[in-house]
Design a protein around this motif. Structure first.
Motif, PDB file in Angstrom:
ATOM      1  N   LEU A 152       0.821  -1.146  -0.008  1.00 38.66           N
ATOM      2  CA  LEU A 152      -0.074   0.083  -0.046  1.00 38.66           C
ATOM      3  C   LEU A 152       1.053   1.313  -0.038  1.00 38.66           C
ATOM      4  N   PHE A 153       1.989   1.154   0.851  1.00 35.67           N
ATOM      5  CA  PHE A 153       2.820   2.193   0.915  1.00 35.67           C
ATOM      6  C   PHE A 153       3.560   2.591  -0.580  1.00 35.67           C
ATOM      7  N   ARG A 181      18.125  16.237   9.010  1.00 32.60           N
ATOM      8  CA  ARG A 181      17.544  17.418   8.654  1.00 32.60           C
ATOM      9  C   ARG A 181      16.153  17.626   8.337  1.00 32.60           C
ATOM     10  N   PHE A 182      15.399  16.499   8.029  1.00 35.78           N
ATOM     11  CA  PHE A 182      14.134  16.551   8.003  1.00 35.78           C
ATOM     12  C   PHE A 182      13.213  16.913   9.181  1.00 35.78           C
ATOM     13  N   ARG A 183      12.530  17.810   9.086  1.00 31.66           N
ATOM     14  CA  ARG A 183      11.927  18.408  10.311  1.00 31.66           C
ATOM     15  C   ARG A 183      10.501  18.067  10.496  1.00 31.66           C
ATOM     16  N   GLU A 184       9.940  17.058   9.498  1.00 34.92           N
ATOM     17  CA  GLU A 184       8.696  16.699   9.432  1.00 34.92           C
ATOM     18  C   GLU A 184       8.049  15.786  10.903  1.00 34.92           C
ATOM     19  N   GLU A 185       6.850  16.113  10.971  1.00 34.00           N
ATOM     20  CA  GLU A 185       6.336  15.399  11.972  1.00 34.00           C
ATOM     21  C   GLU A 185       5.896  14.040  11.727  1.00 34.00           C
ATOM     22  N   GLY A 186       5.471  12.988  12.284  1.00 34.46           N
ATOM     23  CA  GLY A 186       5.137  11.796  11.626  1.00 34.46           C
ATOM     24  C   GLY A 186       6.232  10.963  11.080  1.00 34.46           C
ATOM     25  N   LEU A 187       7.413  11.067  11.558  1.00 36.23           N
ATOM     26  CA  LEU A 187       8.609  10.570  10.835  1.00 36.23           C
ATOM     27  C   LEU A 187       8.676   9.187  10.497  1.00 36.23           C
ATOM     28  N   PHE A 188       8.877   9.105   9.456  1.00 37.25           N
ATOM     29  CA  PHE A 188       8.814   7.504   8.916  1.00 37.25           C
ATOM     30  C   PHE A 188      10.319   7.283   8.122  1.00 37.25           C
ATOM     31  N   LEU A 189      11.349   6.890   8.990  1.00 42.15           N
ATOM     32  CA  LEU A 189      12.462   6.642   8.736  1.00 42.15           C
ATOM     33  C   LEU A 189      12.603   5.783   7.389  1.00 42.15           C
ATOM     34  N   ARG A 190      12.056   4.609   7.273  1.00 42.21           N
ATOM     35  CA  ARG A 190      12.143   3.601   6.611  1.00 42.21           C
ATOM     36  C   ARG A 190      11.791   4.410   5.172  1.00 42.21           C
ATOM     37  N   TRP A 227      -0.126   5.044   8.936  1.00 38.57           N
ATOM     38  CA  TRP A 227      -0.868   6.167   8.158  1.00 38.57           C
ATOM     39  C   TRP A 227       0.142   7.168   8.337  1.00 38.57           C
ATOM     40  N   SER A 228       0.829   7.457   9.376  1.00 35.83           N
ATOM     41  CA  SER A 228       1.785   8.520   9.038  1.00 35.83           C
ATOM     42  C   SER A 228       2.959   8.428   8.098  1.00 35.83           C
ATOM     43  N   GLY A 229       3.437   7.130   7.868  1.00 40.39           N
ATOM     44  CA  GLY A 229       4.028   6.800   6.470  1.00 40.39           C
ATOM     45  C   GLY A 229       3.341   7.372   5.423  1.00 40.39           C
ATOM     46  N   VAL A 230       2.068   6.876   5.227  1.00 40.88           N
ATOM     47  CA  VAL A 230       1.303   7.156   3.918  1.00 40.88           C
ATOM     48  C   VAL A 230       1.192   8.680   3.948  1.00 40.88           C
ATOM     49  N   SER A 231       0.580   9.271   5.195  1.00 41.68           N
ATOM     50  CA  SER A 231       0.232  10.589   4.939  1.00 41.68           C
ATOM     51  C   SER A 231       1.306  11.558   4.691  1.00 41.68           C
ATOM     52  N   GLU A 296      -7.229  15.169   8.627  1.00 44.28           N
ATOM     53  CA  GLU A 296      -5.654  14.407   8.742  1.00 44.28           C
ATOM     54  C   GLU A 296      -4.835  15.278   8.197  1.00 44.28           C
ATOM     55  N   TYR A 297      -4.995  15.899   6.806  1.00 40.56           N
ATOM     56  CA  TYR A 297      -3.852  16.787   6.382  1.00 40.56           C
ATOM     57  C   TYR A 297      -3.974  17.993   6.889  1.00 40.56           C
ATOM     58  N   ILE A 298      -5.062  18.577   7.202  1.00 41.04           N
ATOM     59  CA  ILE A 298      -4.919  19.926   7.814  1.00 41.04           C
ATOM     60  C   ILE A 298      -4.416  19.690   9.032  1.00 41.04           C
ATOM     61  N   GLY A 299      -4.540  18.654   9.875  1.00 41.35           N
ATOM     62  CA  GLY A 299      -4.033  18.455  11.354  1.00 41.35           C
ATOM     63  C   GLY A 299      -2.488  18.477  11.124  1.00 41.35           C
ATOM     64  N   ARG A 300      -2.235  17.664  10.015  1.00 35.14           N
ATOM     65  CA  ARG A 300      -0.692  17.672   9.775  1.00 35.14           C
ATOM     66  C   ARG A 300       0.054  18.841   9.596  1.00 35.14           C
TER      67      ARG A 300
END
Ligand code: UDP
Ligand code: MG
Length: 328
Positions: A152-153, A181-190, A227-231, A296-300
């Protein structure tokens, strides 16, 4: 300071280990790793345990071990921030020219670390590992859910993730510097590790059995990570909304036609009831799903705009000089 090259860059290898309720595994993992690295003459190295707000004696174990072994360092997060942030904390603090991240539960075999280093010496900046299927050792649920997730991802994000990819990997300093350096929330290192590019290779491994304690990945945590990986990687779910909207409006157009002709030409139809209900419920169903996705996206965005620190360190042991976080 403690017999080990203290300055950034002089440590050959950092091994970063997030630990959440792993009191029984800390010493065991260090012992095995030490043996393997010594046998291969890999030095100088350091091991960074990140206690992710454990509720058991994990921190005491780490502190005790650090008092005995100069190469062991510990970071204690102020609460449970989750596996990905614990990894990040350790990665930011690591000084090695190569940094290996691995789990604390001995499911990631320490024997692989020298092989990963060998690949790194060949010139790969990222050495990934792929978990081989071992039906008896991983639960059916874990295998199936993880395979479904990778498919899915890849489909939604356009970043190709191989099934079985683990957070057990070696990063060259250059790749690591990009990742932190990536400052994003919902970090998905893979996902990010694929995204940054750089020459990469992967090694297969067979996961061992968790030695002490229980898996910390509940279904809830797995869904949240998925979900945080996908979004964080794609706005595809928003586009799917348009598709669903189109298909849905075809249905409602059908319903409208049906009720229109039924009203004038049909017999025995309770006028309007079925069609109204059908159209209404379908539209409400679609609306609510898509309000959720939009939310969800606005929340992000809200979270992203706030720019909170992603983890908070409450204690650290055995770090020389200005480490662990010289940039803060
Ligand atoms: N972990 C963590 N914080 C958490 C959950 C897990 O630091 O909230 C650590 C855990 O101690 C282990 C690694 O992340 O070292 C992987 O966790 P686990 O073994 O529970 O996951 P699984 O192998 O079942 O995917
Ligand atoms: Mg595990």
């Amino acid at each position: 300071m403690n017999g080990i090259a203290a300055e950034r860059g002089e440590v050959l290898l950092s091994v970063v280990v997030p630990a959440y309720n792993e009191a029984g595994n800390v010493r065991l993992l260090h012992g095995r790793l030490r043996e393997v690295l010594a046998a291969h003459g890999i030095a100088p190295w350091e091991m960074i345990f990140v206690d992710d707000g454990s509720r058991d004696a994990t921190w005491e174990e780490i502190r005790g071990l650090a008092a005995e072994h100069p190469e062991v360092r510990g970071i204690r997060l102020s609460r449970n921030f989750g596996h990905q942030y614990a990894l990040l904390a350790g990665m930011e603090a690591a000084a090695g020219r190569a940094v290996v991240t691995m789990d604390c539960d001995l499911q990631h075999p320490v024997e692989l670390v020298p092989q990963m280093l060998a690949k790194w010496r060949e010139g790969f900046l990222v050495v990934k590992t792929l978990r081989e299927e071992t039906p008896s050792e991983l639960s059916w649920f874990k295998r199936t859910s993880s395979r479904a997730f990778y498919r899915l991802f890849s489909f939604l994000s356009g970043v190709d993730l191989q099934p079985g990819l683990a957070d057990f990997r070696l990063l060259d300093r250059r790749a690591l510097n990009e990742l932190v350096r990536f400052r994003e929330e919902g970090l998905f290192l893979r996902g990010l590790t694929e995204w940054i590019g750089f020459p990469a290779c992967s090694l297969p491994y067979r996961p061992g059995k968790r030695v002490h304690g229980v898996s910390q990945y509940s279904l809830k945590k797995m869904i949240r990570l998925g979900w945080s990986g996908v979004s964080s990687f794609s706005i595809m779910p928003l586009r799917i909304g348009i598709l669903i909207g189109l298909v849905g409006s075809l249905f409602s157009a059908g319903g409208i036609l049906y009720s229109f002709f039924g009203r004038f030409f049909g017999k025995g139809i309770v006028p309007g009831w079925a069609s109204t209900l059908m159209v209404l419920s379908l539209l409400f169903f679609l609306l609510f799903i898509y309000l959720g996705v939009l939310g969800e996206y606005i929340g992000r965005m809200v979270v992203e705009v706030r720019r909170r620190p992603r983890f908070i360190v409450s204690e650290a042991v055995n770090f020389p000089g200005s480490r662990p976080f010289p940039h803060d």
